[in-house]
Design a protein around this motif. Structure first.
Motif, mmCIF file in Angstrom:
data_model
loop_
_atom_site.group_PDB
_atom_site.id
_atom_site.type_symbol
_atom_site.label_atom_id
_atom_site.label_comp_id
_atom_site.label_asym_id
_atom_site.label_seq_id
_atom_site.Cartn_x
_atom_site.Cartn_y
_atom_site.Cartn_z
ATOM 1 N N GLY A 86 23.595 -20.102 30.672
ATOM 2 C CA GLY A 86 22.993 -21.134 31.921
ATOM 3 C C GLY A 86 22.943 -22.249 32.657
ATOM 4 N N ALA A 104 19.101 -19.527 33.008
ATOM 5 C CA ALA A 104 19.174 -18.144 32.388
ATOM 6 C C ALA A 104 17.712 -18.414 31.363
ATOM 7 C CB ALA A 104 19.730 -17.683 31.810
ATOM 8 N N ASP A 147 17.834 -13.147 34.060
ATOM 9 C CA ASP A 147 17.406 -13.884 35.241
ATOM 10 C C ASP A 147 15.775 -15.086 34.987
ATOM 11 O OD1 ASP A 147 16.168 -12.204 36.014
ATOM 12 O OD2 ASP A 147 17.018 -10.970 37.211
ATOM 13 N N ALA A 187 21.076 -15.415 37.173
ATOM 14 C CA ALA A 187 21.632 -15.438 36.290
ATOM 15 C C ALA A 187 22.642 -13.506 35.729
ATOM 16 C CB ALA A 187 20.796 -15.946 35.047
#
Length: 353
Positions: A249, A255, A274, A294
């Protein structure tokens, strides 16, 4: 990668955990079996078993069966199962602790439950309901996680999230004189749990989809007294250690956790992705549009005894596939993923040659 369509209603499956030992699997003519939970149902209607016939090809021989359960006085009073984990002959289910995409937080989503594997086996044999022991937490796990995260620099809660998740929940509790009024505080972050697994010490590791750190990294929180919640009516959740995955992330694409799996309580596999699904009017994304960016990825990490940034290893990147909701590694080392796809639930299996 082998793909199998699963015929389950509703088509909203979350998480996977291994089910049954070798003797029970052999008795049923199965090679492997998993529990998944259906998150658009009440807890007693959320359990399904995915089983694979012994000797069948990996993309054939799968059976998906709903398991009836009875939560007693709690029937109809829970929703949004998001995670499952097995330990000591029980399967544990965890509610998201969150709310709908436009808020507020929902007490019906604040719960944890467990069912004996032997009760699942009996329900599969004769169709009777498995006894499901439910603890309605009424935001006490929300409170414990927020307290545990007090020293963690979190992605700031945006103004819309503050309004619809925190302020609206506090107002509803006060107006309706709810027993949980005062448990959610103005400084809190809403908590969305989507993953759970047991550590080697018997504590329950909770994978948080939202919030994430201020720099976009996923967060793990330890629930230290999960079994006390079922045996002591006065027990409240106690969250202790917190870990972050600092190489997963970024601020531009934060993330969160989607799933967890372990065989020994030390070495873990996880799905990260995500913060919420795009195109569904999610409040989280209204405040943080970058939270939709993400990709879904299978990673692995080793849990340290003391909280520390955890290094990860990438196992599989899913590319354009985004709704990867669960994973489990079977006794043969094959990794199975459950996916929510439009109109159906899919099981994909990664076989290492």
């Amino acid at each position: 990668m082998h793909e199998t369509d699963l015929h389950l209603e509703p088509n909203e499956a979350s998480d996977l955990c291994r089910l049954f030992g070798p003797d029970e699997l052999a008795r049923r003519g199965w090679e492997r079996a998993f529990v998944t939970v259906l998150d658009e149902a009440t807890a007693e209607n959320a359990i399904a078993v995915l089983a694979h016939a012994a000797g069948a090809a990996m993309d054939e021989g799968w059976t998906a069966v709903r398991v009836p359960a009875d939560a007693g006085v709690h029937n109809g009073k829970t929703e949004d199962a998001e995670a499952c984990a097995a330990r000591g002959g029980y399967v544990y289910l965890v509610g998201s602790q969150f709310g709908k995409k436009r808020g507020p937080l929902a007490a019906k989503r604040s719960w944890i439950a467990r069912v004996r594997e032997s009760a699942i086996a009996r329900a599969l044999d004769d169709g009777t309901s498995a006894e499901l022991d439910v603890v309605r937490l009424r935001f006490t796990l929300h409170r414990a996680i927020n307290d545990a995260l007090a020293g963690t620099d979190l992605l700031p809660l945006g103004p819309l999230g503050r309004q619809v998740y925190v302020d609206a929940t506090i107002a509803a509790g006060e107006q309706k004189a709810k027993s949980w009024s005062g448990t959610v505080l103005p400084t809190d972050h809403p908590i969305n749990i989507e993953a759970a697994e047991f550590t080697a010490e018997g504590t329950l590791l909770l994978g948080i989809r939202y919030p994430v750190t201020a720099t976009g990294h996923p967060i793990l929180v330890e629930l230290a007294n999960v079994d006390d919640l079922f045996t002591d009516p006065n027990a409240v959740p106690r969250c202790t250690r917190v870990w972050t995955l600092t190489d997963i992330g970024t601020p531009a694409a934060p993330a969160g956790f989607r799933a967890l799996d372990t065989r020994d309580g030390v070495h873990f596999d996880a799905i990260i992705g995500d913060l919420d699904a795009a195109g569904k009017s999610a409040t989280v994304l209204a405040d943080h549009p970058e939270g939709a960016l993400a990709d879904s990825e299978h990673i692995a990490f080793t849990l340290t005894p003391t909280p520390a940034p955890l290094d990860t290893k990438s196992i599989h990147h899913f590319g354009d596939i985004r709704r990867v909701e669960g994973l489990a590694v079977d006794a043969q080392g094959h990794t199975h993923y459950v996916l929510d796809e439009e109109g159906h639930v899919a099981l994909r299996t990664l076989v290492y040659e």
